[in-house]
Design a protein around this motif. Structure first.
Motif, PDB file in Angstrom:
ATOM      1  N   LEU A  86       0.827  -1.215   0.000  1.00  0.00           N
ATOM      2  CA  LEU A  86       0.000   0.000   0.000  1.00  0.00           C
ATOM      3  C   LEU A  86       0.859   1.262   0.000  1.00  0.00           C
ATOM      4  N   PRO A  87       0.284   2.379  -0.432  1.00  0.00           N
ATOM      5  CA  PRO A  87       0.974   3.669  -0.260  1.00  0.00           C
ATOM      6  C   PRO A  87       1.238   3.906   1.228  1.00  0.00           C
ATOM      7  N   ILE A  88       2.267   4.675   1.517  1.00  0.00           N
ATOM      8  CA  ILE A  88       2.664   4.866   2.912  1.00  0.00           C
ATOM      9  C   ILE A  88       1.543   5.499   3.734  1.00  0.00           C
ATOM     10  N   GLN A  89       0.710   6.347   3.089  1.00  0.00           N
ATOM     11  CA  GLN A  89      -0.388   6.983   3.826  1.00  0.00           C
ATOM     12  C   GLN A  89      -1.367   5.944   4.363  1.00  0.00           C
ATOM     13  N   LEU A  90      -1.717   4.957   3.524  1.00  0.00           N
ATOM     14  CA  LEU A  90      -2.652   3.925   3.961  1.00  0.00           C
ATOM     15  C   LEU A  90      -1.993   2.987   4.973  1.00  0.00           C
ATOM     16  N   THR A  91      -0.685   2.769   4.811  1.00  0.00           N
ATOM     17  CA  THR A  91       0.032   1.952   5.793  1.00  0.00           C
ATOM     18  C   THR A  91      -0.006   2.613   7.168  1.00  0.00           C
ATOM     19  N   GLN A 101       9.327  -0.771   3.313  1.00  0.00           N
ATOM     20  CA  GLN A 101       8.837  -0.361   1.990  1.00  0.00           C
ATOM     21  C   GLN A 101       9.970   0.148   1.112  1.00  0.00           C
ATOM     22  N   ARG A 102      10.839   0.986   1.676  1.00  0.00           N
ATOM     23  CA  ARG A 102      11.960   1.541   0.904  1.00  0.00           C
ATOM     24  C   ARG A 102      12.931   0.437   0.459  1.00  0.00           C
ATOM     25  N   LEU A 139      11.266  -1.608  -2.416  1.00  0.00           N
ATOM     26  CA  LEU A 139      11.191  -0.850  -3.666  1.00  0.00           C
ATOM     27  C   LEU A 139      12.580  -0.612  -4.262  1.00  0.00           C
ATOM     28  N   ASN A 158       6.767  -6.419 -10.294  1.00  0.00           N
ATOM     29  CA  ASN A 158       5.454  -6.099  -9.756  1.00  0.00           C
ATOM     30  C   ASN A 158       4.912  -7.354  -9.083  1.00  0.00           C
TER      31      ASN A 158
END
Length: 377
Positions: A42-47, A84-85, A88, A94
């Motif tokens: 997920l995007p970091i905001q949702l995480t 996450q970093r 990525l 993907n």
């Protein structure tokens, strides 16, 4: 994911609280099963939103001090961002387009990201515990025991599996809720078993735990015809410490002695508290001269201890110059069973006391301590 995490938290809240209340050092939170896949997918905001949902529920269930709640929440967020970093940075695939040729490589990257997640939390929480969390910081109470780290690794493994399931069979993550509930229960059972074998005051084995480990080592030694030694360590004039400084100071001395024994013995040696001011050390696969050297090393290390503690009035005090009497018994020379070895070592301790204390005595076959009751203070 939020629904599954919520179900997990609510179904295990009583078990989690019991585990937390029994823990004196590191507490392993199984919430990583949900936070890690969120960080990877997920995007970091949702995480961060998922972390907030999980942590708020933990807050209402446990009502821990606000500063601890904020710090732990921050460690989860920082660890999730790092995971996450890392993923990525290392991955060009993907997750939605996994195939047989790339599955092993991507799975390895998922585990690597999980390791980064766990490592950052361990460093941050360990640093806090080292500064303010314990009276006598050790690797065990800062970084956790072997069982703690195994549970942490299992959490990361389940988080990795959760990630794969969400990508390929999203509804199957409901099964992970059941697995996580069982995991909480198993963690609680393991903790109870550990407590039954551990001395609460010092963190080393109690008589039961030490005896079980010693019996197994003795059986192996008998089968392989290996040598083995038992050290019985009795702190000299321990009652004087309690009478002069108070029982909390005496407890600090016991904890420092236990920590010192762990530092001056080998990883394979078994340290336990026999009761009162007595400790036991089992030395498997050791020659007679090496056992004697180990006893001398213990004697010197305890004599050099500086225990910073408090006195009867709450003021700071430093206890130094404490001595100990040590008895050494060798297998099979001084006994073929654990009881015989303990009796021989006890007789050697008695002779050390009679000989002026602060010394090491070695068992003499056929001799033991006089049959008089021993009083521990």
């Amino acid at each position: 994911m939020a629904a599954c995490a919520t179900l997990h938290i609510q179904l295990t809240r009583r078990q989690e609280e019991r585990r937390r209340n029994r823990t004196t050092a590191v507490h392993i939170d199984l919430g990583g099963i949900w936070i890690l896949p969120a960080a990877l997918l997920l995007p970091i905001q949702l995480t961060l939103l998922l972390i907030l949902i999980i942590r708020v529920q933990r807050w209402f269930n446990s009502r821990r001090p606000p500063h601890k709640f904020v710090f732990t929440t921050f460690t989860h967020a920082a660890a999730a961002l790092l995971a996450q970093r890392v993923f990525l940075w290392l991955s060009s695939d993907n997750l939605g387009r996994l195939d047989q040729s790339s599955s092993w490589a991507v799975f390895g990257l998922l585990l690597l990201a999980g390791f980064a997640y766990a490592a950052l939390q361990a460093v941050m929480i360990g640093a806090l515990l080292a500064v303010d969390g314990t009276t006598a910081p050790t690797l065990r109470n800062i970084l956790g025991s072997k069982a703690d780290n195994l549970l942490d690794a299992s959490t990361i493994g389940l988080g990795t599996i959760t990630t794969v399931l969400i990508v390929n069979i999203p509804p199957a993550i409901v099964i992970l809720v059941l697995i996580s509930v069982v995991g909480n229960r198993l963690a609680e059972i393991n903790q109870l078993q550990s407590e039954a074998r551990t001395d609460a005051k010092t963190g080393v084995f109690n008589v039961r735990g030490w005896s079980e480990s010693a019996e197994r080592a003795l059986t192996r030694a008998a089968k392989s015809e290996a040598k083995l030694a038992v050290l019985m360590i009795d702190l000299d004039h321990f009652k004087w410490i309690n009478d002069t400084y108070g029982h909390p100071a005496g407890d600090d001395v016991l904890r420092n002695v236990a920590q010192t024994l762990g530092e001056v013995t080998r990883p394979s040696d078994v340290v336990g508290r026999f009761g009162g001011e007595e400790f036991l050390v089992l030395l498997p696969d050791i020659a007679e001269e090496a056992a004697k050297a180990a006893a001398d090393r213990v004697l010197t290390a305890i004599a050099g201890l500086r225990v910073v503690t408090t006195d009867n009035h709450g003021g700071k005090a430093t206890i130094t110059g404490r001595t100990t009497s040590i008895g050494v018994a060798l297998f099979p020379k001084d006994g073929s069973t654990l009881d015989e070895l303990l009796q021989s070592a006890d007789g050697a301790v008695y002779r050390a006391k009679e000989g002026g204390r602060n010394r090491v005595e070695y068992a003499e076959k056929g001799r033991s301590a006089p049959v008089t009751p021993k009083h521990h203070h």
